[in-house]
Structures are given as C-alpha cells and as structure tokens.
Design a protein around this motif. Structure first.
Motif, PDB file in Angstrom:
ATOM      1  N   GLN A  34      55.490 -61.197  28.564  1.00  0.00           N
ATOM      2  CA  GLN A  34      56.238 -59.805  28.672  1.00  0.00           C
ATOM      3  C   GLN A  34      57.694 -60.186  29.376  1.00  0.00           C
ATOM      4  OE1 GLN A  34      54.182 -56.804  30.938  1.00  0.00           O
ATOM      5  NE2 GLN A  34      55.642 -55.145  30.199  1.00  0.00           N
ATOM      6  N   GLY A  37      59.566 -62.401  26.936  1.00  0.00           N
ATOM      7  CA  GLY A  37      60.379 -61.607  26.164  1.00  0.00           C
ATOM      8  C   GLY A  37      61.503 -60.590  26.551  1.00  0.00           C
ATOM      9  N   ARG A  38      61.219 -60.034  27.696  1.00  0.00           N
ATOM     10  CA  ARG A  38      62.278 -59.134  28.176  1.00  0.00           C
ATOM     11  C   ARG A  38      63.447 -59.930  28.746  1.00  0.00           C
ATOM     12  NH1 ARG A  38      59.765 -55.706  32.612  1.00  0.00           N
ATOM     13  NH2 ARG A  38      59.168 -54.567  30.727  1.00  0.00           N
ATOM     14  N   LEU A  41      64.288 -63.385  25.606  1.00  0.00           N
ATOM     15  CA  LEU A  41      64.474 -63.042  24.132  1.00  0.00           C
ATOM     16  C   LEU A  41      65.152 -61.644  23.868  1.00  0.00           C
ATOM     17  CD1 LEU A  41      60.863 -63.954  22.657  1.00  0.00           C
ATOM     18  CD2 LEU A  41      63.080 -65.282  22.621  1.00  0.00           C
ATOM     19  N   ASN A  42      65.143 -60.715  25.120  1.00  0.00           N
ATOM     20  CA  ASN A  42      65.493 -59.429  25.175  1.00  0.00           C
ATOM     21  C   ASN A  42      64.747 -58.401  24.048  1.00  0.00           C
ATOM     22  OD1 ASN A  42      67.313 -57.368  26.142  1.00  0.00           O
ATOM     23  ND2 ASN A  42      68.812 -57.654  24.788  1.00  0.00           N
ATOM     24  N   ASP A  43      63.557 -58.930  24.070  1.00  0.00           N
ATOM     25  CA  ASP A  43      62.850 -57.999  23.073  1.00  0.00           C
ATOM     26  C   ASP A  43      61.260 -58.073  23.662  1.00  0.00           C
ATOM     27  OD1 ASP A  43      61.998 -56.747  20.901  1.00  0.00           O
ATOM     28  OD2 ASP A  43      61.452 -58.740  19.729  1.00  0.00           O
ATOM     29  N   THR A  44      61.076 -57.166  24.614  1.00  0.00           N
ATOM     30  CA  THR A  44      59.647 -57.399  25.066  1.00  0.00           C
ATOM     31  C   THR A  44      58.503 -56.836  24.026  1.00  0.00           C
ATOM     32  OG1 THR A  44      60.556 -56.420  27.090  1.00  0.00           O
ATOM     33  CG2 THR A  44      58.579 -55.843  26.784  1.00  0.00           C
ATOM     34  N   PRO A  45      57.368 -57.611  24.067  1.00  0.00           N
ATOM     35  CA  PRO A  45      56.299 -57.182  23.170  1.00  0.00           C
ATOM     36  C   PRO A  45      55.959 -55.962  23.646  1.00  0.00           C
ATOM     37  CG  PRO A  45      55.915 -59.522  24.108  1.00  0.00           C
ATOM     38  CD  PRO A  45      57.259 -58.843  24.687  1.00  0.00           C
ATOM     39  N   THR A  46      55.594 -55.018  22.590  1.00  0.00           N
ATOM     40  CA  THR A  46      55.193 -53.549  22.901  1.00  0.00           C
ATOM     41  C   THR A  46      53.746 -53.739  23.566  1.00  0.00           C
ATOM     42  OG1 THR A  46      54.553 -53.466  20.751  1.00  0.00           O
ATOM     43  CG2 THR A  46      56.645 -52.562  21.392  1.00  0.00           C
TER      44      THR A  46
END
Length: 165
Positions: A34, A37-38, A41-46
């Motif tokens: 998490q 990703g945050r 990747l600037n894309d947190t796994p939901t």
C-alpha cells in the motif's frame, strides 16, 4: 480422554499462533504494498487497506485465545499470592469460569453479528462483511475451550503446559 483433550488444545493453540504469525506477515506485506503503491506508483491498491483490517481482526482474536490457554493474558496472580491456598484455588476456578463465560458470550454475539451482516459485501474485496466478525466466534469458542482445560487442570492439580513447550 484428558490427555487427548490437552493434546487437542495444544495443537489448536499452536496452529492458531502459526496462522496469527502468517497473518502478521500478511499485514506487513499488504501495508508495504500500500505504501509503495501510494508513494512510488501514485496508485494505491484499493484492496490493501481492507485486507490489512481483516487480517488484524484474525491476528488479534487468535492471539487473544492463545493468550488464555498459555496464561499470557492479564491475570490477578499478584493478588492471588496473598490468599490461602484453598481460597486461591477457588478464586482461580472462578476466574477461569468468568473468562470462559465471556468467551461463550463473545462467540454467540459474534455469530449473531456476523449473520446479520453476511449479506453485505466489503466493497474493495467483494467478500461478505460477516468475515470481519467470524474471528469473534472462533476466538470465543477457543477461549471457552481453553478455560475449561484450565478448570479441569486445577481440579486435577496439574499445570497447563503452554503449547510452545
């Protein structure tokens, strides 16, 4: 029969700790993913936060049940040392009866709660909301079972050997 009961409880207790340790590893991995990703990747796994929360519930409740069996919970030993042996035995039985009763109440109410929300889904996981409350049921039953073992061991003037020995 008593030896089989003790062996069963020790095995269940040991496996609960294995599952709890695996859950801790899962929590660390999930939170690391998490954060990666945050911030990278600037894309947190939901699914990460919900997964970590579910794992925390299982780790906590299984650990609490094992704590009852292996006498790792907060007790009144410091006060019990001050009373005569006969009274101490009776108080220890009362304590284990109360802990076991608490476990049964926790299991019952956890089952009612789990059943009442089972139709709802955890949005990010797609799993029934009731899985968040099943650890209460499992741990409650185990707490009652482990408390019964302590009561019988006290009557038999034996010690409950922690499952890690």
């Amino acid at each position: 029969m008593w030896r089989a009961f003790v062996a069963f409880n020790a095995t269940i207790s040991r496996w609960c700790m294995y599952v709890a340790v695996a859950g801790l590893i899962g929590i660390v991995t999930t939170v690391a993913l998490q954060v990666f990703g945050r911030y990278v990747l600037n894309d947190t796994p939901t699914w990460a936060e919900s997964t970590a929360l579910v794992l925390i519930l299982y780790v906590t409740m299984l650990g609490a049940a094992v704590g009852v069996r292996d006498a790792g919970h907060i007790g009144l030993e410091s006060l019990l040392i001050l009373v005569p042996d006969g009274l101490r035995l009776k108080l220890e039985v009362v304590i284990h009866v109360l802990v076991g009763t608490f476990g049964l109440i926790m299991a019952w109410n956890g089952a009612v709660l789990a059943e009442s929300v089972m139709a709802y889904k955890i949005p990010t996981l797609g799993l029934p909301e009731g899985i968040n409350h099943l650890p209460l049921v499992i741990a409650g039953i185990l707490i009652a079972l482990f408390s019964l073992e302590h009561i019988v061991a006290l009557w038999r003037d034996e010690d409950v050997i922690p499952s890690w020995h």
